[in-house]
Design a protein around this motif. Structure first.
Motif, short mmCIF file in Angstrom:
data_model
loop_
_atom_site.label_atom_id
_atom_site.label_comp_id
_atom_site.label_asym_id
_atom_site.label_seq_id
_atom_site.Cartn_x
_atom_site.Cartn_y
_atom_site.Cartn_z
N UNK A 29 0.90 -1.25 0.09
CA UNK A 29 0.02 -0.02 0.03
C UNK A 29 0.92 1.28 0.21
N UNK A 30 2.05 1.24 0.75
CA UNK A 30 2.94 2.27 0.84
C UNK A 30 3.54 2.46 -0.68
N UNK A 31 3.68 1.33 -1.29
CA UNK A 31 4.52 1.55 -2.51
C UNK A 31 3.50 2.02 -3.43
N UNK A 32 2.24 1.59 -3.24
CA UNK A 32 1.09 2.31 -4.21
C UNK A 32 1.19 3.89 -4.09
N UNK A 33 1.03 4.19 -2.87
CA UNK A 33 0.92 5.85 -2.60
C UNK A 33 2.21 6.47 -3.13
N UNK A 34 3.22 5.79 -3.09
CA UNK A 34 4.65 6.35 -3.51
C UNK A 34 4.33 6.49 -5.13
N UNK A 35 3.91 5.51 -5.64
CA UNK A 35 3.97 5.36 -7.13
C UNK A 35 2.96 6.49 -7.73
N UNK A 36 1.97 6.65 -6.96
CA UNK A 36 0.78 7.52 -7.32
C UNK A 36 1.01 8.82 -6.97
N UNK A 37 1.64 9.14 -5.91
CA UNK A 37 1.67 10.67 -5.58
C UNK A 37 3.00 11.03 -5.21
N UNK A 38 4.08 10.45 -5.34
CA UNK A 38 5.36 10.97 -4.83
C UNK A 38 5.94 11.52 -6.28
N UNK A 39 7.00 12.33 -6.02
CA UNK A 39 7.43 13.14 -7.29
C UNK A 39 8.23 12.10 -8.11
N UNK A 40 8.92 11.16 -7.40
CA UNK A 40 9.73 10.05 -8.17
C UNK A 40 8.86 9.06 -8.51
N UNK A 41 7.54 9.01 -8.15
CA UNK A 41 6.53 7.91 -8.43
C UNK A 41 6.68 7.26 -9.82
N UNK A 42 6.25 8.55 -10.91
CA UNK A 42 6.15 8.34 -12.42
C UNK A 42 7.30 7.20 -12.76
N UNK A 43 8.52 7.89 -12.71
CA UNK A 43 9.81 6.76 -13.15
C UNK A 43 9.81 5.73 -12.34
N UNK A 44 9.62 5.38 -11.02
CA UNK A 44 9.46 4.05 -10.66
C UNK A 44 8.36 3.39 -11.31
N UNK A 45 7.33 3.78 -11.56
CA UNK A 45 6.03 3.11 -12.26
C UNK A 45 6.71 2.54 -13.54
N UNK A 46 7.42 3.46 -14.42
CA UNK A 46 7.80 2.98 -15.52
C UNK A 46 9.01 1.66 -15.19
N UNK A 47 9.74 1.82 -14.16
CA UNK A 47 10.58 0.53 -14.10
C UNK A 47 9.70 -0.49 -13.58
N UNK A 48 8.54 -0.21 -12.81
CA UNK A 48 7.78 -1.53 -12.67
C UNK A 48 7.24 -2.10 -13.60
N UNK A 49 6.95 -1.30 -14.58
CA UNK A 49 6.16 -1.79 -15.88
C UNK A 49 7.17 -2.71 -16.60
N UNK A 50 8.35 -2.38 -16.58
CA UNK A 50 9.49 -3.04 -17.38
C UNK A 50 9.47 -4.52 -16.80
N UNK A 51 9.26 -4.73 -15.58
CA UNK A 51 9.10 -6.09 -14.83
C UNK A 51 7.83 -6.87 -15.01
N UNK A 52 6.96 -5.90 -15.61
CA UNK A 52 5.66 -6.69 -15.91
C UNK A 52 5.38 -6.99 -17.35
N UNK A 53 6.01 -6.41 -18.24
CA UNK A 53 5.91 -6.67 -19.55
C UNK A 53 6.28 -8.16 -19.84
#
Ligand SMILES: C[S@@+](CC[C@H](N)C(=O)[O-])C[C@H]1O[C@@H](n2cnc3c(N)ncnc32)[C@H](O)[C@@H]1O
Length: 272
Positions: free
Chosen positions: A51-75
């Motif tokens: 849940x904390x990871x989700x809040x980071x991805x959604x609302x933190x300034x660095x969240x977008x970049x981390x979300x792209x890295x997470x997507x790399x793991x999911x493709x």
């Protein structure tokens, strides 16, 4: 291996966030594998709650970049050289060659190229026909990691699932560790990072004679796939063609591209 538990509500919000960012659709049957991959990434970057990871991805300034890295793991980057070869050969014979004969420089876009085996296959077909320098070949993927490997023109052993076709032998070198393709072929491709669900940003790409979008729509919801196909359609020249994977069909999306059988393969053509 220790992991982090993912409550159903957290699966819902995290999978919705991934769908919003990359189009990837995970339903409840994918929850275990999705949970494992997200938990592995969250722990790697120092979180002990999803849940904390989700809040980071959604609302933190660095969240977008981390979300792209997470997507790399999911493709899913499954691909190989000469995969589903006949549609590529037919598209080149029917849609690229005639344009060159009319004195135009045709354009091909390989729109989810993974680690580059597919655009290298296109480059090999063009080179074998002496056409490589007469065509613009653009290849894109959402994954920067995949694109880095694609640009190297060097592949693992799994990139070759059968014999090298005779037409390509001159540009391909195999060794015990893998396969390499001559640099002139890799250099003939313009490699770009493009997210297929960002269609609004594509007009500057111009129009294409052939767009390959193979084995990726299956990872999207029907709504997302419909939107992506509509955006790709906008990037086709009148008389151009969209090629999807041989196990994929656009018929249920009600696209206004016309499904035609050409030389034994099905292609989606835009009326001239
Ligand atoms: C299974 S591979 C297909 C590769 C190749 N087209 C083929 O048929 O062999 C799917 C590719 O789609 C890419 N992909 C997934 N979502 C994407 C998106 N939203 N935008 C662009 N590429 C995406 C993945 O990174 C992956 O490399």
């Amino acid at each position: 291996m220790p992991t982090l538990p993912m409550a159903p509500q957290v699966f819902s919000i995290l999978s919705a966030l991934v769908a919003e960012r990359a189009g990837l659709h995970f339903d409840a049957s994918h929850a275990p594998i999705f949970g494992d991959k997200v938990a592995a990434r969250a722990m790697e970057v120092g979180f002990d709650s999803l849940l904390e990871y989700y809040y980071f991805l959604r609302y933190d300034a660095g969240g977008g970049a981390e979300l792209d890295l997470l997507v790399e793991q999911l493709v899913v980057g499954e691909t190989y050289l000469f995969r589903e070869l006949p549609p590529l050969e037919v598209a080149i014979t029917r849609f690229v060659l005639p344009a060159i004969e009319q004195g135009r420089r045709p354009r091909i876009w390989c729109a989810a190229c993974a680690t580059g085996e597919e655009p290298h296959t296109v480059a090999l077909i063009l080179a074998a026909r002496g056409l490589l320098n007469q065509v613009d070949l653009i290849a894109s993927d959402i994954s920067n990691a995949a694109l880095r490997r694609a640009r190297a023109g060097r592949f693992g052993r799994r990139a070759l699932r059968g014999e090298v076709p005779a037409f390509a032998a001159r540009w391909i070198h195999t060794d015990p560790e893998g396969v390499s393709v001559e640099a002139q072929l890799t250099d003939a491709v313009q490699w770009q990072r493009i997210n297929l669900i960002d269609g609004g940003r594509w007009p500057e790409m111009g129009l294409f004679d052939v767009i390959l979008c193979r084995n990726v729509l299956i990872y999207f919801s029907d709504d997302t796939a419909r939107r992506v196909v509509a955006n790709l359609n906008q990037r086709l020249r009148p008389g151009g063609v969209l090629v999807v994977g041989i196990s994929e069909s656009l018929l249920r999306f009600g696209s206004d591209l016309r499904c035609e059988e050409r030389d034994g393969v099905f292609l989606y053509e835009k009326l001239a």
